[in-house]
Motif scaffolding. Structure first.
Motif, mmCIF file in Angstrom:
data_model
loop_
_atom_site.group_PDB
_atom_site.id
_atom_site.type_symbol
_atom_site.label_atom_id
_atom_site.label_comp_id
_atom_site.label_asym_id
_atom_site.label_seq_id
_atom_site.Cartn_x
_atom_site.Cartn_y
_atom_site.Cartn_z
ATOM 1 N N VAL A 7 11.626 27.484 51.026
ATOM 2 C CA VAL A 7 12.468 28.871 51.734
ATOM 3 C C VAL A 7 13.697 29.349 50.907
ATOM 4 O O VAL A 7 13.351 30.474 50.593
ATOM 5 C CB VAL A 7 12.299 29.435 53.078
ATOM 6 N N CYS A 8 13.660 28.072 50.920
ATOM 7 C CA CYS A 8 15.406 28.320 50.199
ATOM 8 C C CYS A 8 15.196 27.001 48.699
ATOM 9 O O CYS A 8 15.527 27.127 47.460
ATOM 10 C CB CYS A 8 16.502 27.508 51.022
ATOM 11 N N GLY A 9 15.517 26.244 48.866
ATOM 12 C CA GLY A 9 16.238 24.851 47.060
ATOM 13 C C GLY A 9 17.654 25.131 46.882
ATOM 14 O O GLY A 9 17.478 24.829 45.809
ATOM 15 N N GLY A 10 17.881 25.930 47.170
ATOM 16 C CA GLY A 10 19.531 25.714 46.993
ATOM 17 C C GLY A 10 19.388 27.102 46.083
ATOM 18 O O GLY A 10 18.353 27.496 45.345
ATOM 19 N N CYS A 11 20.672 27.225 45.410
ATOM 20 C CA CYS A 11 21.424 27.661 43.863
ATOM 21 C C CYS A 11 20.956 27.141 42.737
ATOM 22 O O CYS A 11 21.629 25.783 42.344
ATOM 23 C CB CYS A 11 22.552 28.145 44.166
ATOM 24 N N ARG A 12 19.980 26.986 41.523
ATOM 25 C CA ARG A 12 19.309 26.728 40.782
ATOM 26 C C ARG A 12 20.556 26.608 39.427
ATOM 27 O O ARG A 12 21.389 25.918 38.732
ATOM 28 C CB ARG A 12 18.496 26.775 40.281
ATOM 29 N N ALA A 13 21.409 27.399 39.893
ATOM 30 C CA ALA A 13 23.250 27.611 38.768
ATOM 31 C C ALA A 13 23.459 27.348 39.219
ATOM 32 O O ALA A 13 24.712 26.650 38.211
ATOM 33 C CB ALA A 13 22.942 29.676 38.789
ATOM 34 N N ARG A 14 23.914 27.547 40.528
ATOM 35 C CA ARG A 14 25.210 26.306 40.828
ATOM 36 C C ARG A 14 25.263 25.003 40.719
ATOM 37 O O ARG A 14 25.387 24.203 40.284
ATOM 38 C CB ARG A 14 25.367 26.631 42.117
ATOM 39 N N ALA A 15 23.456 24.527 40.614
ATOM 40 C CA ALA A 15 23.562 23.048 40.846
ATOM 41 C C ALA A 15 24.268 22.510 39.275
ATOM 42 O O ALA A 15 24.737 21.912 38.466
ATOM 43 C CB ALA A 15 22.198 22.569 41.285
ATOM 44 N N TYR A 16 23.012 23.475 38.409
ATOM 45 C CA TYR A 16 23.248 23.750 36.164
ATOM 46 C C TYR A 16 25.062 23.920 36.063
ATOM 47 O O TYR A 16 25.259 22.780 34.981
ATOM 48 C CB TYR A 16 22.547 24.615 36.267
ATOM 49 N N GLY A 17 25.962 24.570 37.026
ATOM 50 C CA GLY A 17 27.158 24.613 36.951
ATOM 51 C C GLY A 17 27.497 24.001 37.391
ATOM 52 O O GLY A 17 29.411 23.568 36.567
ATOM 53 N N TYR A 18 27.702 22.722 38.272
ATOM 54 C CA TYR A 18 28.472 22.517 38.829
ATOM 55 C C TYR A 18 28.476 20.715 38.156
ATOM 56 O O TYR A 18 29.086 19.663 38.079
ATOM 57 C CB TYR A 18 28.393 22.037 40.619
ATOM 58 N N PHE A 19 26.323 19.971 38.116
ATOM 59 C CA PHE A 19 26.364 19.351 37.400
ATOM 60 C C PHE A 19 25.448 18.832 36.887
ATOM 61 O O PHE A 19 25.400 17.899 35.832
ATOM 62 C CB PHE A 19 25.684 18.226 38.536
ATOM 63 N N ALA A 65 19.551 19.180 40.204
ATOM 64 C CA ALA A 65 20.837 18.637 41.556
ATOM 65 C C ALA A 65 20.805 19.798 42.918
ATOM 66 O O ALA A 65 20.778 20.510 42.576
ATOM 67 C CB ALA A 65 21.995 18.759 40.145
ATOM 68 N N PRO A 66 21.576 18.896 43.351
ATOM 69 C CA PRO A 66 21.570 19.268 44.982
ATOM 70 C C PRO A 66 22.317 20.727 44.540
ATOM 71 O O PRO A 66 23.726 20.894 43.911
ATOM 72 C CB PRO A 66 21.884 18.334 46.020
ATOM 73 N N ASP A 67 22.302 21.639 45.438
ATOM 74 C CA ASP A 67 23.600 22.659 45.595
ATOM 75 C C ASP A 67 24.395 22.331 46.485
ATOM 76 O O ASP A 67 24.522 22.517 47.933
ATOM 77 C CB ASP A 67 23.407 24.399 46.277
ATOM 78 N N PRO A 68 25.993 22.116 46.077
ATOM 79 C CA PRO A 68 26.622 21.628 46.546
ATOM 80 C C PRO A 68 27.738 22.563 47.974
ATOM 81 O O PRO A 68 28.619 22.207 48.524
ATOM 82 C CB PRO A 68 28.138 21.097 45.692
ATOM 83 N N GLY A 69 27.383 23.815 47.650
ATOM 84 C CA GLY A 69 27.311 24.838 48.822
ATOM 85 C C GLY A 69 27.240 25.225 49.763
ATOM 86 O O GLY A 69 27.441 25.604 50.871
ATOM 87 N N CYS A 70 25.739 23.713 50.087
ATOM 88 C CA CYS A 70 25.671 24.271 51.478
ATOM 89 C C CYS A 70 25.567 23.524 52.390
ATOM 90 O O CYS A 70 25.957 22.406 51.844
ATOM 91 C CB CYS A 70 23.842 23.489 50.899
ATOM 92 N N ILE A 71 25.506 23.955 53.737
ATOM 93 C CA ILE A 71 26.032 23.155 54.725
ATOM 94 C C ILE A 71 25.455 21.302 54.842
ATOM 95 O O ILE A 71 26.297 20.361 54.763
ATOM 96 C CB ILE A 71 26.515 23.063 55.921
ATOM 97 N N ASN A 72 24.428 21.303 54.802
ATOM 98 C CA ASN A 72 23.400 19.442 54.399
ATOM 99 C C ASN A 72 23.696 19.320 53.091
ATOM 100 O O ASN A 72 23.520 17.660 53.024
ATOM 101 C CB ASN A 72 21.687 20.206 54.329
ATOM 102 N N ASN A 73 25.070 19.681 52.515
ATOM 103 C CA ASN A 73 25.021 18.664 51.195
ATOM 104 C C ASN A 73 26.958 19.017 51.019
ATOM 105 O O ASN A 73 27.538 18.307 49.881
ATOM 106 C CB ASN A 73 25.332 19.285 49.821
#
Length: 316
Positions: free
Chosen positions: A270-282, A287-295
Motif C-alpha cells: 500500500v506504500c512501498g516508499g517514493c521510488r524517485a526519492r530512493a533514486y535521488g538519494y542513492f 533502495a529504501p525511501d529515507p524519508g520514512c520513520i521506519n528508515n
C-alpha cells in the motif's frame, strides 16, 4: 514562453485527452484564466509554499510572487476551474501547512496536495531542507485527522507513507465510521473503501512511478515519473507498449524486490516508499525511501555523510 500554448492545449483536449496545467500561478490574469477555461483544461495545479508572503517569496526567490500566486488562484476559482493548490514539504513550509490549508478553504479551493521533496535536478543542492522522517510523520498524521473531519478542502499527498499512516491510525484508535468505510489516501484521490475491500488499496496505493503512470520529456524521453530522471525509452523511436513492459517498470511494480526495510514492511504493497526519492538519494530505485520513520537509521547516515551533488553511497 510558447506563443502557441493555448492552441496546443485546446488541440490536445480536442483529441480526447484529459489536460491539466501545473504552474506557479503568477501569470494567470483574469484573461488568462478565461483562456485556460476555454481551452478545456480539466484542472490547474498552482504551487503555494507558504501561508505568508515572506515564506513563499523566500522559497521561490522572487519578491511579490505570493500576491501574484493568490491572484492567480482567485482568477481560476472565479472561472470555475478545478484548482489544486500544491505545497512542497520542506523545513520552510512545514510550520505553515495548517495555515495554508485554511487559506485554501478561504479561497474556495477544493484540493490541496502536499508534495514530497525529491532531490532531483537542482533540488540536489538543497537536500538539507528536506523534512526529517519524524516531521513528515507528524504532518501526515495531522492530514489524516483532517480527512476525518468535514473540511471543505480534500487533502492529499504524493508521500506514499500517507496510506500507511492512515491504516496505522485506524488500528491505533480502532475508530470505525458508522458506514464501515476506511480512508486510503493516494496522490490521485483519497479512496474510501469498506473494510472488507481494503486489500484493493494494495494496487491503488503507494508510488505509481512506472506502475500506473510514467513521464514524457519534451524531447520524447520516457521516464518513470517527472522527478525520476532515469530514461527507459523514447516515444519517437520506441513502441510504447514495449517500453511499458521494460525491466525497470517491471521491477518498480514488484514491491517484494524492494531493498532494506521497505522490502520487509507489512505496508509495502500500500506504500512501498517514493521510488524517485530512493533514486535521488542513492541512485538506486529499489533502495529504501529515507524519508520514512521506519528508515530513520538511513536518514541519520545521510545526515552525517559528506554533502555531494551526486547520489550517496551508503550501505543499505
Amino acid at each position: 514562453m510558447r506563443k502557441d500554448f493555448f492552441d496546443t492545449l485546446k488541440a490536445v483536449h480536442d483529441h480526447g485527452m484529459y489536460t491539466a496545467i501545473a504552474t506557479n500561478g503568477t501569470l494567470i490574469t483574469k484573461d488568462v484564466a478565461k483562456r485556460i477555461k476555454d481551452s478545456g483544461a480539466g484542472y490547474v495545479q498552482i504551487s503555494l509554499d507558504g501561508a505568508k508572503p515572506e515564506t513563499h517569496d523566500g522559497f521561490r526567490g522572487v519578491s511579490g510572487a505570493f500576491e501574484k500566486t493568490i491572484k492567480g488562484i482567485k482568477n481560476c476559482v472565479e472561472q470555475e476551474i478545478f484548482v489544486e493548490v500544491s505545497t512542497t514539504g520542506t523545513k520552510y513550509s512545514k510550520d505553515e501547512i495548517p495555515e495554508i490549508i485554511e487559506l485554501c478553504e478561504q479561497l474556495k479551493v477544493p484540493w490541496w496536495m502536499l508534495y514530497n521533496f525529491v532531490p532531483s535536478g537542482r533540488g540536489r543542492f538543497i537536500a538539507e531542507n528536506d523534512l526529517e522522517p519524524s516531521e513528515r510523520e507528524e504532518i501526515l498524521r495531522h492530514l489524516y485527522q483532517r480527512l476525518k473531519t468535514n473540511s471543505k478542502v480534500e487533502v492529499l499527498s504524493t508521500a506514499p507513507q500517507f496510506a500507511r499512516v492512515s491504516l496505522q491510525v485506524e488500528k491505533e484508535t480502532k475508530e470505525k465510521a458508522e458506514d464501515n468505510l476506511i480512508i486510503i489516501p493516494t496522490h490521485f484521490y483519497n479512496t474510501r473503501l469498506y473494510e472488507q475491500l481494503v486489500e484493493l488499496s494494495d494496487f491503488i496505493g503507494g508510488c505509481g512511478a512506472g506502475r500506473v503512470y510514467c513521464a514524457l520529456d519534451p524531447d520524447g524521453t520516457i521516464t518513470p515519473c517527472v522527478f525520476f530522471p532515469l530514461p527507459v525509452g523514447n516515444i519517437r523511436n520506441d513502441n510504447f507498449e514495449e517500453v511499458w513492459g521494460n525491466p525497470v517498470f517491471k521491477e518498480l511494480r514488484d514491491r517484494d524486490k524492494l531493498k532494506g526495510q521497505c522490502g520487509q514492511c507489512e505496508y509495502r504493497y500500500v506504500c512501498g516508499g517514493c521510488r524517485a526519492r530512493a533514486y535521488g538519494y542513492f541512485g538506486e530505485y529499489l533502495a529504501p525511501d529515507p524519508g520514512c520513520i521506519n528508515n530513520l537509521n538511513l536518514w541519520e547516515k545521510l545526515k552525517t555523510s559528506e554533502k555531494t551533488s551526486e547520489p550517496h553511497s551508503i550501505e543499505i
